[in-house]
Every structure is written in structure tokens, then in C-alpha cells.
Design an enzyme around this catalytic site. Structure first.
Site: not given
Length: 362
Positions: A180, A202-203, A224, A280
Site C-alpha cells: 500500500q 494500491q490505496d 481500492d 468494496r
């Protein structure tokens, strides 16, 4: 003698007039002459008038110039933030010249009313970039964790930014532990981002807490890449997946039905590669709504994930309203997601969703 006094008076008057004009020019940026606290964000707060900009001492003006090549008040963005007075009560604009600024930046809660304004030219705008990932070790020898990977972390109230790229350059494969890497973390009570680019894997964007407005922004990532617990309106943004295989656009965290938070995407375009979920359920009552969005054929037909927590199907609020494009086909959507009616979606469509009538004057 009388003539000399007259000339002296005229010289004094001219000097005073020039001085007053100089003060007005330098205070005009971010002040608009009222002198009081402005508890709102306006278009003026996102602009710098170069024709009236003169390079004076940073504590004499309310525009701090950043130029990594010299000639400004600071060569770094953090150096400029450090010049903002603590518990500041007036808008301070940090005007950033094009260039790659390799640094971590923190805008503390005790430095409100700050604007980041990128100076554009024909080929580039400023990029603030770093490459921390959650498994990296901090100064205490412990893993950073996702929160502290942020290239830019904003806790400042009434913060706004335009014309800048926020980047975390970590190259992450979807689902790999410890990869992340946050480009922008927002903890402001109220903040606005207009035509900024937020890029990670990621993130990418930790939209953590507060009420926020993202207008015409480009947000890129794999998994995400928009996540957090905030209450935010994303209007006319480009949401771009750069995953090679699978991923997800948004993951919202909300623990109870009484929490007034959620992500609302209105008029956005979804483009890119791979196959991605719309959202999600990071928390039991996760709330994400897409309205009037155009979706390329990269959306996983089911559309939504319960994060392998089946009970969340009963409580998560995942909905779509009048979306189009090949990815908007709801025939195979998760049956616990909703196709909203106008009455159901109306509270999420406008700036009133984020109480914008109280703090946005646009």
C-alpha cells in the site's frame, strides 16, 4: 517657501499613495480587502494573479512561491508550508512552479486556510512524489503502515489545491501484502481539490475523515485507489484503473447506519485496464453511490464486493443511478446492490451532500 512646502506635500502624498498601492497589491492575493476570517473556499482561493505577483519576503505577502530551480521563497513545498504562520487566520497561497518535487509534505492542523496552486506551462505542471510503502520501516524501526506512507498529508482546515499531481510511485501488484502506498491523505474537516491528479497503485487516495469536494480530478490506481471514512463528493472526475488483472475503485469504511459519511461519484468517467469492482465494503455500513457516470467495459459484472464478509450484504449501501456505458450493465450485478430511484439518490447528487452550502462559494 510656500512653493517648497507644496512640493514637499505632493512628494509625501505620492510616497504614501505608492506605499498603499504596494500593500494592496501584495495583500490582494487571498484577502479580498475584507480583513476578516473567511470560513469558506472560493474560486479566488484557487488562483494567483501573476501580473500582480512580486517576490517580497514571505512574511510580507500571502503568496509563497516555490521553485525548485531557485528564484522563489523556497525550493521545496514543505519549506513553503513551514513558512505559513501557526494558527493562521488568512488565506495563504503556495504557488508551485513546474518540476518534480521529491519529498513528503505535511500540512498540519494548526495551519488552516492554505492553498496549493500549481503554475502550469505548455508541457508540465508540478508533481509532488515519493515512494513509501506500508511495509517500509520508519525511524522507530517499525513498519510505516498505510497511513504514514502518504506523499502529501493534509490535516489543515479549508485547504484547497489545483493544478498539481500528487504521486506515490511504488509499483504494486494487486493484493500483495505491504505494498500500500498513499499519494494523498486528507484529514481536513473541509477541503477542495480542483483539477488535480492523484496517482498511485494500491490505496492512492486516503480520503480519511471530513467533508471534501473533488471536482474534475484525475484519480489513478489499481486496488481500492479511493478509500477512507470521509464524506466526499466526486464530480466530473476521471477514475482510471491501471491494474493488469483485477482491482477495485473505492473502499469506504463506515461502521454504523448513524455515521453520516460516504463516497458519492457524480458525472464521472471510468476508464482504464483490467477488471475492477466499483466498490468494496471495507466497513459493515460502507456507502458508495455512482450517479450519471460513464463506465467502460472494465467493471466486473457483479460490480460490488462484500469483502468476504457476507453479513455486510445486509447493511452496506451500494447503489447506481442512470449510469451508462458498457460497464454500467446491471443484469449481473450483486443482487444486494441497488438501482436507485431519483428520490433515493437526490441527497447524494449535489454539494449539499457534503454541507457545501456552508463552506463552498463557487
Amino acid at each position: 517657501m510656500m512653493m517648497m512646502k507644496l512640493v514637499s506635500s505632493r512628494v509625501l502624498f505620492l510616497f504614501v499613495s505608492v506605499f498603499v498601492m504596494w500593500v494592496r497589491v501584495n495583500l490582494a492575493e487571498g484577502e479580498n480587502g475584507h480583513g476578516g476570517i473567511r470560513n469558506y473556499i472560493s474560486w479566488e482561493d484557487l488562483q494567483v494573479d501573476e501580473q500582480r505577483l512580486t517576490l517580497k519576503r514571505h512574511d510580507d505577502v500571502r503568496v509563497i512561491v516555490v521553485n525548485k530551480y531557485g528564484g522563489g521563497h523556497s525550493k521545496t513545498v514543505q519549506g513553503a508550508v513551514d513558512m505559513v504562520p501557526e494558527n493562521n487566520k488568512h488565506r495563504v497561497k503556495i504557488y508551485i512552479y513546474p518540476g518534480i518535487y521529491r519529498e513528503k509534505v505535511r500540512v498540519a492542523v494548526n495551519k488552516p486556510y492554505v492553498s496549493f496552486v500549481g503554475k502550469r506551462n505548455q508541457t508540465a505542471s508540478p508533481v509532488i512524489t515519493w515512494n513509501s510503502k506500508s511495509s517500509d520501516r520508519g525511524t522507530n524501526g517499525q513498519a510505516l503502515g498505510t497511513f504514514d506512507t502518504a506523499t502529501v498529508g493534509v490535516d489543515s482546515d479549508y485547504f484547497c489545491a489545483t493544478g498539481i499531481t500528487f504521486e506515490n510511485s511504488v509499483i504494486a501488484t494487486a493484493g500483495v501484502k505491504g505494498m500500500q502506498g498513499v499519494a494523498l491523505r486528507v484529514n481536513s474537516e473541509r477541503a477542495m481539490f480542483y483539477q488535480v491528479r492523484i496517482k498511485g497503485a494500491q490505496d492512492s487516495l486516503l480520503d480519511n475523515t471530513g467533508n471534501h469536494y473533488f471536482l474534475e480530478c484525475d484519480i489513478l490506481g489499481k486496488v481500492d485507489f479511493i478509500f477512507g471514512s470521509a464524506k466526499s463528493l466526486y464530480k466530473n472526475c476521471l477514475l482510471q484503473s491501471i491494474t493488469d488483472d483485477f482491482g477495485a475503485i473505492a473502499a469506504h469504511h463506515r461502521n454504523s447506519a448513524t455515521e453520516d459519511t460516504g463516497f458519492s461519484f457524480v458525472g464521472c468517467n471510468i476508464r482504464g485496464s483490467g477488471r475492477v469492482y466499483l466498490g468494496r465494503a471495507w466497513g459493515n455500513y460502507s456507502r458508495i453511490i455512482y450517479s450519471k457516470c460513464n463506465m467502460d467495459d472494465i467493471i466486473i459484472p457483479e460490480g460490488w464486493s462484500d469483502w468476504n464478509q457476507s453479513d455486510r450484504k445486509k447493511t452496506a449501501v451500494f447503489g447506481e443511478y442512470l449510469c451508462d456505458g458498457k460497464g454500467a450493465d446491471r443484469s449481473n450485478r450483486a443482487p444486494w446492490s441497488k438501482s436507485f430511484s431519483y428520490d433515493e439518490v437526490a441527497p447524494f447528487l449535489h454539494k449539499s451532500f457534503i454541507d457545501g452550502d456552508e463552506w463552498l462559494r463557487l
